[in-house]
Design a protein around this motif. Structure first.
Motif, PDB file in Angstrom:
ATOM      1  N   PHE A  76      -0.335   3.891  -2.807  1.00  0.00           N
ATOM      2  CA  PHE A  76      -0.788   5.260  -2.521  1.00  0.00           C
ATOM      3  C   PHE A  76       0.230   6.284  -3.033  1.00  0.00           C
ATOM      4  O   PHE A  76      -0.153   7.366  -3.475  1.00  0.00           O
ATOM      5  N   HIS A  77       1.531   5.928  -2.978  1.00  0.00           N
ATOM      6  CA  HIS A  77       2.527   6.833  -3.570  1.00  0.00           C
ATOM      7  C   HIS A  77       2.251   7.011  -5.068  1.00  0.00           C
ATOM      8  O   HIS A  77       2.299   8.122  -5.593  1.00  0.00           O
TER       9      HIS A  77
ATOM     10  N   LEU B 147      -4.193   6.657 -15.110  1.00  0.00           N
ATOM     11  CA  LEU B 147      -5.110   5.627 -14.602  1.00  0.00           C
ATOM     12  C   LEU B 147      -6.538   5.911 -15.066  1.00  0.00           C
ATOM     13  O   LEU B 147      -7.297   4.976 -15.372  1.00  0.00           O
ATOM     14  N   GLU B 148      -6.901   7.206 -15.128  1.00  0.00           N
ATOM     15  CA  GLU B 148      -8.238   7.549 -15.635  1.00  0.00           C
ATOM     16  C   GLU B 148      -8.367   7.097 -17.090  1.00  0.00           C
ATOM     17  O   GLU B 148      -9.383   6.531 -17.495  1.00  0.00           O
TER      18      GLU B 148
ATOM     19  N   ARG C  41      -2.409   9.800 -11.994  1.00  0.00           N
ATOM     20  CA  ARG C  41      -3.868   9.596 -11.882  1.00  0.00           C
ATOM     21  C   ARG C  41      -4.542   9.784 -13.246  1.00  0.00           C
ATOM     22  O   ARG C  41      -5.481   9.059 -13.579  1.00  0.00           O
TER      23      ARG C  41
ATOM     24  N   LEU D 269      -5.223  -1.671 -16.464  1.00  0.00           N
ATOM     25  CA  LEU D 269      -5.406  -1.543 -15.014  1.00  0.00           C
ATOM     26  C   LEU D 269      -5.477  -2.919 -14.359  1.00  0.00           C
ATOM     27  O   LEU D 269      -6.021  -3.851 -14.931  1.00  0.00           O
TER      28      LEU D 269
ATOM     29  N   ALA E 200      -6.668  -1.091  -2.291  1.00  0.00           N
ATOM     30  CA  ALA E 200      -6.530   0.280  -1.781  1.00  0.00           C
ATOM     31  C   ALA E 200      -7.894   0.818  -1.357  1.00  0.00           C
ATOM     32  O   ALA E 200      -8.041   1.443  -0.293  1.00  0.00           O
ATOM     33  N   GLU E 201      -8.895   0.547  -2.188  1.00  0.00           N
ATOM     34  CA  GLU E 201     -10.267   0.989  -1.908  1.00  0.00           C
ATOM     35  C   GLU E 201     -10.752   0.381  -0.583  1.00  0.00           C
ATOM     36  O   GLU E 201     -11.371   1.060   0.236  1.00  0.00           O
TER      37      GLU E 201
ATOM     38  N   LEU F   2      -6.447  -1.980  -7.245  1.00  0.00           N
ATOM     39  CA  LEU F   2      -7.388  -0.888  -6.963  1.00  0.00           C
ATOM     40  C   LEU F   2      -8.312  -1.282  -5.814  1.00  0.00           C
ATOM     41  O   LEU F   2      -8.579  -0.502  -4.901  1.00  0.00           O
TER      42      LEU F   2
ATOM     43  N   LEU G 193      -0.549   6.798  -6.554  1.00  0.00           N
ATOM     44  CA  LEU G 193      -1.800   7.563  -6.732  1.00  0.00           C
ATOM     45  C   LEU G 193      -1.633   9.047  -6.399  1.00  0.00           C
ATOM     46  O   LEU G 193      -2.505   9.850  -6.743  1.00  0.00           O
ATOM     47  N   ALA G 194      -0.525   9.411  -5.748  1.00  0.00           N
ATOM     48  CA  ALA G 194      -0.378  10.779  -5.240  1.00  0.00           C
ATOM     49  C   ALA G 194       0.066  11.778  -6.307  1.00  0.00           C
ATOM     50  O   ALA G 194       0.271  12.941  -5.996  1.00  0.00           O
TER      51      ALA G 194
ATOM     52  N   PRO H 162      -0.721  13.741  -9.974  1.00  0.00           N
ATOM     53  CA  PRO H 162      -1.837  14.019 -10.894  1.00  0.00           C
ATOM     54  C   PRO H 162      -1.615  13.432 -12.298  1.00  0.00           C
ATOM     55  O   PRO H 162      -2.580  13.006 -12.945  1.00  0.00           O
TER      56      PRO H 162
ATOM     57  N   LEU I 221       0.817  -1.218   0.000  1.00  0.00           N
ATOM     58  CA  LEU I 221       0.000   0.000   0.000  1.00  0.00           C
ATOM     59  C   LEU I 221       0.852   1.271   0.000  1.00  0.00           C
ATOM     60  O   LEU I 221       0.403   2.307  -0.500  1.00  0.00           O
ATOM     61  N   ASP I 222       2.080   1.196   0.553  1.00  0.00           N
ATOM     62  CA  ASP I 222       2.979   2.367   0.445  1.00  0.00           C
ATOM     63  C   ASP I 222       3.154   2.737  -1.025  1.00  0.00           C
ATOM     64  O   ASP I 222       3.028   3.899  -1.413  1.00  0.00           O
TER      65      ASP I 222
END
Lengths: 142, 142
Positions: free
Chosen positions: B26-27, B38-39, B35, B88, B96-97, B93, B29-30, B32, B22-23
């Motif tokens: 989330f890193h 990923l979008e 992200r 993906l 993390a969710e 995902l 995901l941090a 833009p 998870l480190d």
């Protein structure tokens, strides 16, 4: 007066601010010490020293982590007497959760549609090779 | 042989590895830019150059972001001819969710119980001050 200020601050933090800064939220989540603090806060509000107790770090380091958590909007705190009490902000958690969940559900729905398409073409003798095209997700060029 | 290797890698990445780091998730995901990649991948698989197209950055920078995404387990890629196609990984995902959602639901349930307790004591003339105690979340000292 303090009561009204506290209520206004709560409203500003939780209602009027619609979207938290996801850069800061996910950065805050990327540290195991900060995640353990959030796990503790999931059980109820806690003081800064309570948050630091299970972690092998100085109070200064704990405070720094709490500041990052507050800056991200994941945690809010208020001082009662000499104790600062922290609690989770579920709205920020919900925003981060929603961003991830949207990516996941979009992908799962697309894979479902692709599966249905492949199943529907499996019986046709002249079914095209499905390796190149993804008919379930037509996308215009950006 | 390549086919079997690819299948084995997929199994190792997605089935046998139960919990992603998870480190790293989330890193990843941090940022833009990551992200936005990923979008884009939420709409379907894409090549590295397609992922970089909307972003004002060099191909080298795009590749570095893709490597961070792959390292986190959020994205998997495979090379077909000269093109590397990314997609993906919904399992990562979902992990993390789930972590975020557990913190949120624990907190919401606790607040619900607290609300019920306060409502049940509101009619009693000698109701204790609820500012200090949180009877909904009794917690043993760590």
């Amino acid at each position: 007066m303090v009561g009204i200020e506290a209520i206004l601050k709560h409203v500003l933090n939780n209602v009027l601010d619609p979207e938290p800064d996801l850069d800061r939220v996910f950065h805050a989540l990327a540290d195991p010490g900060r995640r353990s603090m959030l796990e503790r806060l999931g059980e109820g509000p806690a003081s800064v020293s309570e948050l630091g107790k299970p972690l092998a770090m100085s109070l200064a380091a704990v405070l720094q982590h709490v500041q990052i958590l507050e800056g991200s909007g994941l945690v809010q705190s208020r001082k009662l007497g000499r104790t600062r009490t922290c609690s989770l902000n579920t709205e920020t958690l919900r925003s981060a959760e929603r961003w991830i969940s949207e990516r996941r559900t979009f992908t799962e729905r697309r894979l479902d549609r692709l599966g249905e398409y492949l199943a529907s073409t499996a019986d046709q003798p002249d079914a095209p090779d499905s390796g190149q095209a993804d008919p379930a997700a037509p996308r215009a060029q950006a």
